[in-house]
Design a protein around this motif. Structure first.
Motif, PDB file in Angstrom:
ATOM      1  N   VAL A  67       0.867  -1.181   0.000  1.00 46.12           N
ATOM      2  CA  VAL A  67       0.000   0.000   0.000  1.00 46.12           C
ATOM      3  C   VAL A  67       0.902   1.228   0.000  1.00 46.12           C
ATOM      4  O   VAL A  67       1.616   1.492   0.967  1.00 46.12           O
ATOM      5  N   VAL A  68       0.873   1.957  -1.102  1.00 45.80           N
ATOM      6  CA  VAL A  68       1.750   3.116  -1.266  1.00 45.80           C
ATOM      7  C   VAL A  68       1.197   4.322  -0.506  1.00 45.80           C
ATOM      8  O   VAL A  68       1.930   5.045   0.165  1.00 45.80           O
ATOM      9  N   SER A  69      -0.113   4.527  -0.615  1.00 43.02           N
ATOM     10  CA  SER A  69      -0.734   5.658   0.080  1.00 43.02           C
ATOM     11  C   SER A  69      -2.222   5.405   0.250  1.00 43.02           C
ATOM     12  O   SER A  69      -2.844   4.689  -0.532  1.00 43.02           O
ATOM     13  N   HIS A  70      -2.791   5.985   1.296  1.00 41.73           N
ATOM     14  CA  HIS A  70      -4.229   5.901   1.537  1.00 41.73           C
ATOM     15  C   HIS A  70      -4.596   6.923   2.596  1.00 41.73           C
ATOM     16  O   HIS A  70      -3.722   7.495   3.256  1.00 41.73           O
ATOM     17  N   ASN A  71      -5.899   7.153   2.765  1.00 42.14           N
ATOM     18  CA  ASN A  71      -6.372   8.076   3.790  1.00 42.14           C
ATOM     19  C   ASN A  71      -7.545   7.445   4.546  1.00 42.14           C
ATOM     20  O   ASN A  71      -8.479   8.120   4.950  1.00 42.14           O
ATOM     21  N   GLU A  72      -7.468   6.102   4.714  1.00 46.48           N
ATOM     22  CA  GLU A  72      -8.541   5.413   5.421  1.00 46.48           C
ATOM     23  C   GLU A  72      -8.437   5.656   6.928  1.00 46.48           C
ATOM     24  O   GLU A  72      -7.359   5.922   7.452  1.00 46.48           O
ATOM     25  N   THR A  73      -9.569   5.546   7.606  1.00 53.47           N
ATOM     26  CA  THR A  73      -9.599   5.741   9.049  1.00 53.47           C
ATOM     27  C   THR A  73      -8.731   4.714   9.753  1.00 53.47           C
ATOM     28  O   THR A  73      -8.832   3.518   9.456  1.00 53.47           O
ATOM     29  N   PRO A  74      -7.846   5.152  10.655  1.00 56.07           N
ATOM     30  CA  PRO A  74      -7.047   4.196  11.425  1.00 56.07           C
ATOM     31  C   PRO A  74      -7.966   3.161  12.081  1.00 56.07           C
ATOM     32  O   PRO A  74      -8.968   3.506  12.682  1.00 56.07           O
ATOM     33  N   GLY A  75      -7.612   1.922  11.962  1.00 56.34           N
ATOM     34  CA  GLY A  75      -8.475   0.838  12.428  1.00 56.34           C
ATOM     35  C   GLY A  75      -9.092   0.163  11.223  1.00 56.34           C
ATOM     36  O   GLY A  75      -8.915  -1.037  10.999  1.00 56.34           O
ATOM     37  N   PHE A  76      -9.788   0.934  10.396  1.00 58.70           N
ATOM     38  CA  PHE A  76     -10.361   0.393   9.179  1.00 58.70           C
ATOM     39  C   PHE A  76      -9.256   0.019   8.178  1.00 58.70           C
ATOM     40  O   PHE A  76      -9.440  -0.861   7.347  1.00 58.70           O
ATOM     41  N   ASP A  77      -8.113   0.699   8.274  1.00 54.93           N
ATOM     42  CA  ASP A  77      -7.042   0.413   7.326  1.00 54.93           C
ATOM     43  C   ASP A  77      -6.444  -0.979   7.533  1.00 54.93           C
ATOM     44  O   ASP A  77      -5.786  -1.512   6.642  1.00 54.93           O
ATOM     45  N   MET A 178     -11.075  -4.695  13.816  1.00 55.69           N
ATOM     46  CA  MET A 178     -10.472  -3.453  14.272  1.00 55.69           C
ATOM     47  C   MET A 178     -11.164  -3.008  15.559  1.00 55.69           C
ATOM     48  O   MET A 178     -12.318  -3.352  15.799  1.00 55.69           O
ATOM     49  N   ALA A 179     -10.452  -2.261  16.372  1.00 56.90           N
ATOM     50  CA  ALA A 179     -11.047  -1.708  17.591  1.00 56.90           C
ATOM     51  C   ALA A 179     -11.789  -0.423  17.245  1.00 56.90           C
ATOM     52  O   ALA A 179     -11.591   0.164  16.188  1.00 56.90           O
ATOM     53  N   GLY A 180     -12.661   0.013  18.157  1.00 58.44           N
ATOM     54  CA  GLY A 180     -13.275   1.329  17.983  1.00 58.44           C
ATOM     55  C   GLY A 180     -14.779   1.362  18.028  1.00 58.44           C
ATOM     56  O   GLY A 180     -15.371   2.299  18.536  1.00 58.44           O
ATOM     57  N   GLY A 181     -15.432   0.351  17.436  1.00 52.36           N
ATOM     58  CA  GLY A 181     -16.888   0.339  17.435  1.00 52.36           C
ATOM     59  C   GLY A 181     -17.489   1.613  16.871  1.00 52.36           C
ATOM     60  O   GLY A 181     -16.936   2.243  15.965  1.00 52.36           O
ATOM     61  N   ILE A 275     -10.179   9.822  19.625  1.00 52.40           N
ATOM     62  CA  ILE A 275     -10.459   9.118  20.872  1.00 52.40           C
ATOM     63  C   ILE A 275      -9.852   7.716  20.856  1.00 52.40           C
ATOM     64  O   ILE A 275      -9.080   7.337  21.752  1.00 52.40           O
ATOM     65  N   ILE A 276     -10.205   6.937  19.836  1.00 50.50           N
ATOM     66  CA  ILE A 276      -9.802   5.531  19.801  1.00 50.50           C
ATOM     67  C   ILE A 276      -8.293   5.372  19.619  1.00 50.50           C
ATOM     68  O   ILE A 276      -7.664   4.533  20.279  1.00 50.50           O
ATOM     69  N   SER A 277      -7.695   6.165  18.757  1.00 44.00           N
ATOM     70  CA  SER A 277      -6.250   6.017  18.535  1.00 44.00           C
ATOM     71  C   SER A 277      -5.472   6.301  19.819  1.00 44.00           C
ATOM     72  O   SER A 277      -4.508   5.602  20.147  1.00 44.00           O
ATOM     73  N   LYS A 278      -5.911   7.314  20.575  1.00 38.65           N
ATOM     74  CA  LYS A 278      -5.216   7.651  21.817  1.00 38.65           C
ATOM     75  C   LYS A 278      -5.497   6.604  22.902  1.00 38.65           C
ATOM     76  O   LYS A 278      -4.611   6.280  23.701  1.00 38.65           O
ATOM     77  N   LEU A 280      -6.131   3.398  22.383  1.00 36.16           N
ATOM     78  CA  LEU A 280      -5.359   2.209  22.029  1.00 36.16           C
ATOM     79  C   LEU A 280      -3.882   2.397  22.358  1.00 36.16           C
ATOM     80  O   LEU A 280      -3.211   1.467  22.828  1.00 36.16           O
ATOM     81  N   ALA A 281      -3.380   3.596  22.115  1.00 35.26           N
ATOM     82  CA  ALA A 281      -1.976   3.875  22.450  1.00 35.26           C
ATOM     83  C   ALA A 281      -1.763   3.771  23.954  1.00 35.26           C
ATOM     84  O   ALA A 281      -0.740   3.250  24.419  1.00 35.26           O
ATOM     85  N   LYS A 282      -2.725   4.265  24.724  1.00 40.58           N
ATOM     86  CA  LYS A 282      -2.622   4.182  26.180  1.00 40.58           C
ATOM     87  C   LYS A 282      -2.688   2.728  26.644  1.00 40.58           C
ATOM     88  O   LYS A 282      -1.928   2.312  27.534  1.00 40.58           O
ATOM     89  N   ALA A 283      -3.582   1.956  26.026  1.00 40.46           N
ATOM     90  CA  ALA A 283      -3.703   0.540  26.374  1.00 40.46           C
ATOM     91  C   ALA A 283      -2.405  -0.204  26.083  1.00 40.46           C
ATOM     92  O   ALA A 283      -1.949  -1.037  26.882  1.00 40.46           O
ATOM     93  N   GLU A 284      -1.792   0.117  24.948  1.00 35.13           N
ATOM     94  CA  GLU A 284      -0.526  -0.521  24.602  1.00 35.13           C
ATOM     95  C   GLU A 284       0.567  -0.128  25.591  1.00 35.13           C
ATOM     96  O   GLU A 284       1.366  -0.971  26.015  1.00 35.13           O
ATOM     97  N   GLU A 285       0.587   1.141  25.944  1.00 37.73           N
ATOM     98  CA  GLU A 285       1.572   1.630  26.918  1.00 37.73           C
ATOM     99  C   GLU A 285       1.425   0.910  28.256  1.00 37.73           C
ATOM    100  O   GLU A 285       2.414   0.635  28.937  1.00 37.73           O
ATOM    101  N   MET A 286       0.173   0.567  28.605  1.00 40.32           N
ATOM    102  CA  MET A 286      -0.098  -0.081  29.882  1.00 40.32           C
ATOM    103  C   MET A 286      -0.069  -1.610  29.781  1.00 40.32           C
ATOM    104  O   MET A 286      -0.391  -2.314  30.740  1.00 40.32           O
ATOM    105  N   ASN A 287       0.298  -2.112  28.599  1.00 52.57           N
ATOM    106  CA  ASN A 287       0.372  -3.566  28.371  1.00 52.57           C
ATOM    107  C   ASN A 287      -0.977  -4.254  28.573  1.00 52.57           C
ATOM    108  O   ASN A 287      -1.068  -5.331  29.175  1.00 52.57           O
ATOM    109  N   ILE A 288      -2.018  -3.630  28.049  1.00 54.39           N
ATOM    110  CA  ILE A 288      -3.353  -4.236  28.069  1.00 54.39           C
ATOM    111  C   ILE A 288      -3.566  -4.941  26.725  1.00 54.39           C
ATOM    112  O   ILE A 288      -3.651  -4.281  25.683  1.00 54.39           O
ATOM    113  N   PRO A 289      -3.654  -6.260  26.676  1.00 52.94           N
ATOM    114  CA  PRO A 289      -3.861  -6.945  25.399  1.00 52.94           C
ATOM    115  C   PRO A 289      -5.276  -6.718  24.870  1.00 52.94           C
ATOM    116  O   PRO A 289      -6.244  -6.755  25.627  1.00 52.94           O
TER     117      PRO A 289
END
Length: 594
Positions: A67-77, A178-181, A275-278, A280-289
């Protein structure tokens, strides 16, 4: 000498024959290879606009897709990663699209197909690969955690983060790829009384006023105790998202229908992606699978009815998750489950499209009910007024209405409803118009003030491409594009502009009149209502504990977000959902960890 010449001739002939055999082998390969080896480029159109790919082909086989380029919503990509694996493993474009990612899936496959066309080939020319199925036996896996959260949307991630912060061992299950609902695909505006921006603008607000608005907006069908918890903790939730999770709030407020004052915060980009990207980043930082493609199927209870675990299905595994403390259900509503909608409200049938994630099928509600949980308000199903007439998708273009800059008219060019009215009132009014659609008119200064191009450029491209949005130099030209009565529309605009000058709308009492509609070019959007939110669900108390049909707490079980009922009543005010999922998600996580 003669022997030498004979030997030389023999060697020459043998070498010649070998050479000929080699050449024939090359020629044979070329004749059986339908597609020339190489790297080919293709472009498709996803939800976010252009998707560009590079496809590597060798021996009639797709060996790589980049995938060279896209502008899909993070999660959907992530759908593109899933499709890449499927296409390469089967060497075929006859693959299933990723659930919940229809536009992205279609755009990606379109791009790969175009790359084949660039190679002078069709999908049928790819080498057939026999993909033998496995035995179908899934691995049985048993794990133990303090807390299992069902659903990786805004409520589930809020709960997981708070539970982990309290020292609990937490895992999150998400049935979608994908996460987010619904949070991910929402505008994610957040109603918070007495927030910092209101103070800067001198807007007077109060917790009691927010409670009054919410109860009134829900036809006084909501549980007042739950509404009070929502309003009293909304601001703290917004500050927690900002200070602990890293959410960036814009320096402006939105005025949603049904609210008495402007109190709704706007996330960066006016989208749930922030909301979701932040989170998920926090969950990863806290080691939440966070386990994707993992569907919870049943709650496990002991002999006393206490919830002690969850059964779930993954792609190749069957899971048994035992819990030391609790299960938190945050799996969303049932807006995409037509059968369930009709069961509780026959009017909301298959003829009505939905804005919801395809994962909003009420699974958590069904699981909870099976172990005796009480349900409340299941008949209350809300439609959103401004949606895509082709797909039902909520349109971010509607931000312009929420900023107060649009006029909504019918085919006859006349206003018929307050543009900032309650969602259900607006939706029913639109359904009563010609073609069951409305037309949202905006001028250039309103377009710029609403930041539509800045925040939602790809959506605008989609709307133009599908003749759902027109940009024209004059109001008449824009009206003619949709066959709207241009003469009547101009009269409506002139009358409305007069209301701006007077500071009052005597026709529909529009509660915000920031600007006239008079500076070209002009924009008109065609829209229709679609199912947006299910107010009913699992009955909870103020601690987010699930209650049974006799009003008793079901030990070990909590719920938060759209999966619950009783908080919004018969109708939800815009921007109350993000406050709801954050406030009760946090409460569920904190209490479950005790």
């Amino acid at each position: 000498m003669k022997k030498f010449l004979v030997f030389f001739l023999v060697i020459t002939i043998v070498v010649g024959l070998v050479g000929c055999n080699k050449m024939e082998k090359v020629d044979s390969n070329e004749s059986t290879t339908s597609i020339k080896d190489g790297v080919y480029e293709g472009v498709g159109t996803g939800k976010g606009g252009e998707i560009k790919v590079e496809v590597t082909i060798a021996d009639d086989t797709i060996t790589a897709i980049k995938v060279v380029s896209h502008n899909e919503t993070p999660g959907f990509d992530t759908a593109m990663e899933t499709l890449t694996e499927s296409i390469i493993s089967k060497n075929s474009l006859e693959v299933d699209g990723v659930s919940g990612c229809t536009f992205t899936s279609n755009g990606f496959i379109e791009a790969v197909t175009e790359a084949l066309t660039a190679a002078g080939a069709t999908p049928e020319m790819l080498k057939k690969i026999d993909v033998t199925s496995s035995s179908g036996v899934k691995e049985e896996v048993t794990e133990t955690h303090d807390i299992v959260v069902i659903g990786a949307g805004g409520a589930g991630l809020s709960a997981a983060i708070e539970a982990k912060a309290a020292g609990a061992d937490v895992i999150v299950l998400e049935k979608m790829p994908m996460a987010g609902g619904n949070t991910l695909i929402s505008g994610a505006e957040y109603a918070a009384p007495n927030n910092w921006l209101q103070k800067e603008e001198g807007i007077e607000d109060s917790i009691d006023l927010h409670i009054e608005d919410t109860l009134k907006g829900g036809d006084n069908k909501a549980n007042e105790e739950l509404v009070r918890v929502l309003a009293e903790n909304a601001l703290a939730g917004a500050e927690w998202l900002r200070d602990e999770v890293g959410i960036v709030w814009e320096d402006e407020l939105m005025f949603f229908g049904g609210h008495s004052v402007k109190r709704s915060l706007v996330p960066a980009g006016a989208s749930g992606r922030e909301i979701i990207s932040k989170q998920l980043a926090k969950a990863e930082e806290m080691n939440i699978p966070v386990l994707l493609n993992t569907k919870a199927t049943a709650l496990i209870t002991d002999e006393n009815g206490k919830v002690i675990g969850v059964e779930a299905e993954g792609e190749n595994k069957n899971y048994t998750f035992n819990t030391n403390k609790a299960v938190i259900i945050a799996s969303g509503g049932f807006g995409s489950n037509v059968e369930m909608r009709v069961k509780y409200n026959p009017d909301i049938d298959e003829t009505i499209l939905s804005t919801n994630s395809t994962g909003s099928t009420g699974d958590g509600i069904v699981m909870a009910e099976k172990i005796g949980a009480s349900l409340v308000g299941m008949e209350y199903i809300q439609t959103y007024p401004i949606c895509d007439p082709l797909t039902g998708t909520l349109l971010y273009y509607d931000d312009a209405r929420l900023y107060g800059h649009t006029i909504i008219v019918n085919k006859e060019g006349k206003r018929f409803v307050e543009e900032l009215g309650r969602r259900d009132v607006m939706s029913m009014a639109i359904k009563a118009q010609t073609g069951h659609v409305c037309y949202e008119l905006l001028d250039q200064k309103g377009f710029e003030a609403s930041k539509l191009q800045e925040n939602h450029g790809p959506e605008l491209d989609y709307l133009y491409k599908n003749d759902l949005l027109v940009k024209a130099d004059t109001i008449k030209e824009a009206a003619d594009f949709f066959g709207i009565d241009a003469v009547e529309l101009q009269k409506t605009v002139d009358k409305y502009n007069g209301y701006i000058a007077d500071g009052k709308d005597p026709e529909f009492n529009k509660r915000s009149l920031p600007s006239t509609v008079e500076v070209g070019p002009f924009y008109i959007l065609k829209a229709t209502p679609a199912v947006h939110h299910t107010m009913g669900g699992i009955k909870i108390n103020t601690n987010a504990q699930v209650l049974d049909t006799e009003g008793n707490v079901i030990e070990g079980l909590y719920a938060a977000g759209e999966v619950t009922g009783g908080i919004q009543g018969a109708n939800r005010l815009g921007s109350n959902a993000l406050a709801d999922i954050t406030v009760f998600g946090r409460i569920a996580g904190q209490n479950a960890a005790k």
